[in-house]
Design a protein around this motif. Structure first.
Motif, PDB file in Angstrom:
ATOM      1  N   VAL A  28       0.839  -1.210   0.000  1.00 41.92           N
ATOM      2  CA  VAL A  28       0.000   0.000   0.000  1.00 41.92           C
ATOM      3  C   VAL A  28       0.868   1.253   0.000  1.00 41.92           C
ATOM      4  O   VAL A  28       0.467   2.300  -0.510  1.00 41.92           O
ATOM      5  CB  VAL A  28      -0.982   0.029   1.193  1.00 41.92           C
ATOM      6  N   PHE A  29       2.068   1.128   0.581  1.00 42.79           N
ATOM      7  CA  PHE A  29       3.017   2.241   0.486  1.00 42.79           C
ATOM      8  C   PHE A  29       3.941   2.088  -0.704  1.00 42.79           C
ATOM      9  O   PHE A  29       4.198   3.051  -1.434  1.00 42.79           O
ATOM     10  CB  PHE A  29       3.874   2.360   1.753  1.00 42.79           C
ATOM     11  N   ALA A  30       4.438   0.876  -0.922  1.00 47.05           N
ATOM     12  CA  ALA A  30       5.423   0.643  -1.991  1.00 47.05           C
ATOM     13  C   ALA A  30       4.928   1.137  -3.345  1.00 47.05           C
ATOM     14  O   ALA A  30       5.717   1.649  -4.149  1.00 47.05           O
ATOM     15  CB  ALA A  30       5.769  -0.843  -2.064  1.00 47.05           C
ATOM     16  N   PHE A  31       3.622   1.017  -3.591  1.00 50.46           N
ATOM     17  CA  PHE A  31       3.073   1.417  -4.886  1.00 50.46           C
ATOM     18  C   PHE A  31       2.115   2.604  -4.780  1.00 50.46           C
ATOM     19  O   PHE A  31       1.343   2.875  -5.700  1.00 50.46           O
ATOM     20  CB  PHE A  31       2.393   0.221  -5.551  1.00 50.46           C
ATOM     21  N   ALA A  32       2.187   3.311  -3.653  1.00 50.12           N
ATOM     22  CA  ALA A  32       1.351   4.509  -3.497  1.00 50.12           C
ATOM     23  C   ALA A  32       1.924   5.660  -4.320  1.00 50.12           C
ATOM     24  O   ALA A  32       3.136   5.750  -4.525  1.00 50.12           O
ATOM     25  CB  ALA A  32       1.283   4.911  -2.026  1.00 50.12           C
ATOM     26  N   LYS A  33       1.065   6.522  -4.782  1.00 47.91           N
ATOM     27  CA  LYS A  33       1.473   7.702  -5.529  1.00 47.91           C
ATOM     28  C   LYS A  33       1.452   8.912  -4.607  1.00 47.91           C
ATOM     29  O   LYS A  33       0.527   9.077  -3.804  1.00 47.91           O
ATOM     30  CB  LYS A  33       0.536   7.947  -6.720  1.00 47.91           C
ATOM     31  N   ALA A  34       2.490   9.737  -4.709  1.00 50.57           N
ATOM     32  CA  ALA A  34       2.525  10.968  -3.909  1.00 50.57           C
ATOM     33  C   ALA A  34       1.381  11.870  -4.340  1.00 50.57           C
ATOM     34  O   ALA A  34       1.225  12.165  -5.524  1.00 50.57           O
ATOM     35  CB  ALA A  34       3.863  11.682  -4.090  1.00 50.57           C
ATOM     36  N   LYS A  35       0.569  12.286  -3.384  1.00 47.28           N
ATOM     37  CA  LYS A  35      -0.588  13.108  -3.693  1.00 47.28           C
ATOM     38  C   LYS A  35      -0.166  14.559  -3.928  1.00 47.28           C
ATOM     39  O   LYS A  35       0.577  15.136  -3.145  1.00 47.28           O
ATOM     40  CB  LYS A  35      -1.612  13.039  -2.560  1.00 47.28           C
ATOM     41  N   GLY A 162       6.506  12.798   7.758  1.00 45.20           N
ATOM     42  CA  GLY A 162       7.508  12.925   6.712  1.00 45.20           C
ATOM     43  C   GLY A 162       8.585  11.868   6.853  1.00 45.20           C
ATOM     44  O   GLY A 162       8.577  11.054   7.792  1.00 45.20           O
ATOM     45  N   TYR A 163       9.526  11.889   5.920  1.00 49.29           N
ATOM     46  CA  TYR A 163      10.620  10.905   5.932  1.00 49.29           C
ATOM     47  C   TYR A 163      11.920  11.592   6.334  1.00 49.29           C
ATOM     48  O   TYR A 163      12.299  12.627   5.780  1.00 49.29           O
ATOM     49  CB  TYR A 163      10.788  10.275   4.548  1.00 49.29           C
ATOM     50  N   GLY A 164      12.603  11.008   7.310  1.00 46.03           N
ATOM     51  CA  GLY A 164      13.900  11.508   7.747  1.00 46.03           C
ATOM     52  C   GLY A 164      14.994  10.560   7.298  1.00 46.03           C
ATOM     53  O   GLY A 164      15.225   9.517   7.933  1.00 46.03           O
ATOM     54  N   ALA A 165      15.664  10.898   6.209  1.00 45.66           N
ATOM     55  CA  ALA A 165      16.723  10.046   5.667  1.00 45.66           C
ATOM     56  C   ALA A 165      18.028  10.270   6.408  1.00 45.66           C
ATOM     57  O   ALA A 165      18.161  11.214   7.203  1.00 45.66           O
ATOM     58  CB  ALA A 165      16.910  10.337   4.179  1.00 45.66           C
ATOM     59  N   TYR A 166      18.994   9.403   6.137  1.00 47.41           N
ATOM     60  CA  TYR A 166      20.343   9.575   6.674  1.00 47.41           C
ATOM     61  C   TYR A 166      21.331   9.760   5.527  1.00 47.41           C
ATOM     62  O   TYR A 166      21.169   9.196   4.439  1.00 47.41           O
ATOM     63  CB  TYR A 166      20.750   8.372   7.520  1.00 47.41           C
ATOM     64  N   THR A 185      11.519   0.918   8.785  1.00 41.61           N
ATOM     65  CA  THR A 185      10.656   1.625   9.727  1.00 41.61           C
ATOM     66  C   THR A 185       9.679   2.526   8.987  1.00 41.61           C
ATOM     67  O   THR A 185       8.484   2.577   9.314  1.00 41.61           O
ATOM     68  CB  THR A 185      11.511   2.467  10.697  1.00 41.61           C
ATOM     69  N   ALA A 186      10.173   3.237   7.981  1.00 42.24           N
ATOM     70  CA  ALA A 186       9.314   4.137   7.200  1.00 42.24           C
ATOM     71  C   ALA A 186       8.236   3.362   6.448  1.00 42.24           C
ATOM     72  O   ALA A 186       7.083   3.782   6.392  1.00 42.24           O
ATOM     73  CB  ALA A 186      10.159   4.949   6.223  1.00 42.24           C
ATOM     74  N   ILE A 187       8.606   2.215   5.874  1.00 46.28           N
ATOM     75  CA  ILE A 187       7.626   1.391   5.176  1.00 46.28           C
ATOM     76  C   ILE A 187       6.464   1.051   6.102  1.00 46.28           C
ATOM     77  O   ILE A 187       5.288   1.122   5.714  1.00 46.28           O
ATOM     78  CB  ILE A 187       8.277   0.091   4.662  1.00 46.28           C
ATOM     79  N   GLN A 188       6.799   0.714   7.340  1.00 43.34           N
ATOM     80  CA  GLN A 188       5.756   0.313   8.284  1.00 43.34           C
ATOM     81  C   GLN A 188       4.880   1.491   8.695  1.00 43.34           C
ATOM     82  O   GLN A 188       3.648   1.405   8.632  1.00 43.34           O
ATOM     83  CB  GLN A 188       6.400  -0.337   9.507  1.00 43.34           C
ATOM     84  N   TYR A 189       5.483   2.609   9.120  1.00 44.07           N
ATOM     85  CA  TYR A 189       4.612   3.684   9.608  1.00 44.07           C
ATOM     86  C   TYR A 189       3.842   4.356   8.485  1.00 44.07           C
ATOM     87  O   TYR A 189       2.708   4.817   8.684  1.00 44.07           O
ATOM     88  CB  TYR A 189       5.359   4.677  10.499  1.00 44.07           C
ATOM     89  N   TYR A 190       4.408   4.391   7.271  1.00 44.45           N
ATOM     90  CA  TYR A 190       3.659   4.919   6.134  1.00 44.45           C
ATOM     91  C   TYR A 190       2.501   3.983   5.772  1.00 44.45           C
ATOM     92  O   TYR A 190       1.374   4.434   5.534  1.00 44.45           O
ATOM     93  CB  TYR A 190       4.572   5.087   4.922  1.00 44.45           C
ATOM     94  N   SER A 191       2.765   2.679   5.706  1.00 47.53           N
ATOM     95  CA  SER A 191       1.726   1.725   5.322  1.00 47.53           C
ATOM     96  C   SER A 191       0.563   1.743   6.298  1.00 47.53           C
ATOM     97  O   SER A 191      -0.608   1.773   5.889  1.00 47.53           O
ATOM     98  CB  SER A 191       2.312   0.310   5.235  1.00 47.53           C
ATOM     99  N   TYR A 192       0.879   1.718   7.581  1.00 42.88           N
ATOM    100  CA  TYR A 192      -0.185   1.738   8.579  1.00 42.88           C
ATOM    101  C   TYR A 192      -0.983   3.040   8.513  1.00 42.88           C
ATOM    102  O   TYR A 192      -2.210   3.039   8.653  1.00 42.88           O
ATOM    103  CB  TYR A 192       0.398   1.542   9.978  1.00 42.88           C
ATOM    104  N   PRO A 198      -2.454   4.999  11.861  1.00 39.49           N
ATOM    105  CA  PRO A 198      -1.154   5.599  12.177  1.00 39.49           C
ATOM    106  C   PRO A 198      -0.705   5.229  13.584  1.00 39.49           C
ATOM    107  O   PRO A 198      -1.508   5.201  14.514  1.00 39.49           O
ATOM    108  CB  PRO A 198      -1.416   7.101  12.059  1.00 39.49           C
ATOM    109  N   TYR A 199       0.588   4.930  13.719  1.00 34.78           N
ATOM    110  CA  TYR A 199       1.070   4.549  15.047  1.00 34.78           C
ATOM    111  C   TYR A 199       2.365   5.255  15.443  1.00 34.78           C
ATOM    112  O   TYR A 199       2.726   5.264  16.628  1.00 34.78           O
ATOM    113  CB  TYR A 199       1.270   3.031  15.142  1.00 34.78           C
ATOM    114  N   MET A 200       3.090   5.852  14.476  1.00 35.78           N
ATOM    115  CA  MET A 200       4.312   6.548  14.851  1.00 35.78           C
ATOM    116  C   MET A 200       4.734   7.497  13.736  1.00 35.78           C
ATOM    117  O   MET A 200       4.227   7.448  12.611  1.00 35.78           O
ATOM    118  CB  MET A 200       5.448   5.567  15.153  1.00 35.78           C
ATOM    119  N   GLY A 201       5.689   8.370  14.062  1.00 37.65           N
ATOM    120  CA  GLY A 201       6.357   9.232  13.103  1.00 37.65           C
ATOM    121  C   GLY A 201       7.742   9.508  13.644  1.00 37.65           C
ATOM    122  O   GLY A 201       8.089   9.061  14.750  1.00 37.65           O
ATOM    123  N   VAL A 202       8.554  10.237  12.886  1.00 35.66           N
ATOM    124  CA  VAL A 202       9.918  10.534  13.335  1.00 35.66           C
ATOM    125  C   VAL A 202      10.068  12.038  13.546  1.00 35.66           C
ATOM    126  O   VAL A 202       9.643  12.845  12.714  1.00 35.66           O
ATOM    127  CB  VAL A 202      10.966  10.016  12.326  1.00 35.66           C
TER     128      VAL A 202
END
Length: 371
Positions: A28-35, A162-166, A185-192, A198-202
């Motif tokens: 659901v996240f892997a193939f989601a389109k940015a709105k 949002g996404y916090g990369a390194y 981690t991002a895959i999980q919180y975005y998908s949920y 929603p259960y978390m963010g960074v």
């Protein structure tokens, strides 16, 4: 003996089914389109940065925050009882830039070493309703970071993930491992969140309104938990209606990763310690995913070692890896982390036992303050 082996085989098939269903869910996240959002009004934004002994990072990143192409924003710089030159750096920039707001926190007996206390003071000092949070070592991926995050404050949306990369370090396996874990981690919180759970963010890249903050009584329900100013707040306040996700590349932030395994281990201990305070539903599903991964490897290795029904076992392993590799690969590509894909099987196995060691260590002793 045959009955026992049959039982173990079917248990393995069940574990594969559970684990693979998670990776299919992550599609659901892997193939989601940015709105694309085109709000008629972009609100003024208070960018809030809590700093403790971060003088060098502030010198490097304040110019990047000031360079944001956004019509109306302020930067609330919080000096959380630093003992280096953090206060001097903040004062120097504030003298030249009127949109910088200073907050200098002194330690007190009740809230000594609490980032949540320092953040609360910063939020109270903010002039605007819409808040954007990042860390002192975070550099925006573009000059449109604030705009991309603020774009998602539409309708009932009050909490933006949002996404916090390194930062990428060439030739470093530890760096790839850190970024692999960050992607997972991002895959999980975005998908949920996309699925309405929603259960978390960074905190490296998170936005919400003061209305939501005060409605939740701030951090008061978990003030005594050292970490969790980001994920515990989202876990508490996030709903299907009020959360939006943003994974447009211009909305990313890029942080400085830990350079040694020991530093990263300490950091992850703090992060993992907050999970025990999640809602039961979230702990259950996150725990089931981890357990299904761990048991998958244990049963797969065991059944292959004794060659019991090895053709079916190998086939089940292949299906699981195909589904997981597609989910990880598509998501990593979306998050501009393609180079972590090749080492995925090795990193996955290492992270499983790495997390297990953290769980055990945290049971023996609690992590220290945020810094």
């Amino acid at each position: 003996m045959e009955v026992l082996l049959t039982y173990l085989f079917y248990t393995f098939i069940g574990i594969v089914a559970i684990n693979t269903s998670y990776y299919l869910f992550f599609y659901v996240f892997a193939f989601a389109k940015a709105k694309k959002t085109t709000p008629s009004y972009l609100p003024p934004v208070s960018l809030i940065v809590c700093s403790k002994n971060e003088a060098e990072n502030l010198r490097r990143n304040i110019p990047h925050w000031l360079a944001q192409k956004y019509s109306n924003f302020e930067i609330v710089l919080i000096n959380d009882a630093s003992i280096d030159e953090t206060k001097d750096v903040i004062e120097t920039f504030a003298e030249k830039h009127p949109n910088i707001v200073q907050v200098h926190v002194e330690n007190n007996e009740a809230f000594w070493g609490s980032k949540k206390y320092a953040l609360t003071l910063g939020i109270k000092k903010a002039s605007y309703e819409h808040l954007l949070f990042t860390d002192a070592d975070c550099t925006p991926a573009s000059n449109y970071w604030i705009q991309e995050m603020a774009n998602h404050f539409v309708g009932k949306k009050e909490l933006i993930l949002g996404y916090g990369a390194y930062e990428k370090i060439k030739g470093s396996w530890l760096n790839k491992l850190i970024r692999h874990e960050t992607v997972l981690t991002a895959i999980q919180y975005y998908s949920y969140a996309i699925a309405g759970r929603p259960y978390m963010g960074v905190g490296r890249n998170l936005a919400y309104t003061t209305h939501l903050f005060y409605e939740q009584r701030g951090f008061i329900d978990h003030m005594k938990v050292q970490s969790g100013d980001d994920d515990l707040f989202v876990n508490q306040a996030g709903t299907k209606e009020n959360v939006a996700v943003n994974f447009h590349p211009d909305s990313f932030t890029i942080s400085t990763p830990k350079k040694t395994f020991g530093q990263w281990y300490t950091q992850k201990r703090r992060h993992v310690s907050t999970a025990s305070h999640y809602r039961f539903r979230d702990k259950f599903f996150l725990g089931l995913f981890y357990i299904s991964q761990l048991l998958f490897f244990i049963f797969a290795i065991g059944l292959l070692a004794i060659t019991y029904q090895w053709e079916w076992v190998a086939g089940a392993i292949g299906i699981r890896y195909l589904c997981s590799w597609i989910a990880i690969g598509a998501s990593a590509s979306k998050l501009k982390e393609k180079d972590v894909i090749l080492l995925y099987p090795i990193n996955e196995l290492f992270l499983l036992f790495f997390q297990l060691s953290i769980f055990i260590t945290n049971l023996i002793s609690k992590p220290n303050r945020w810094k």
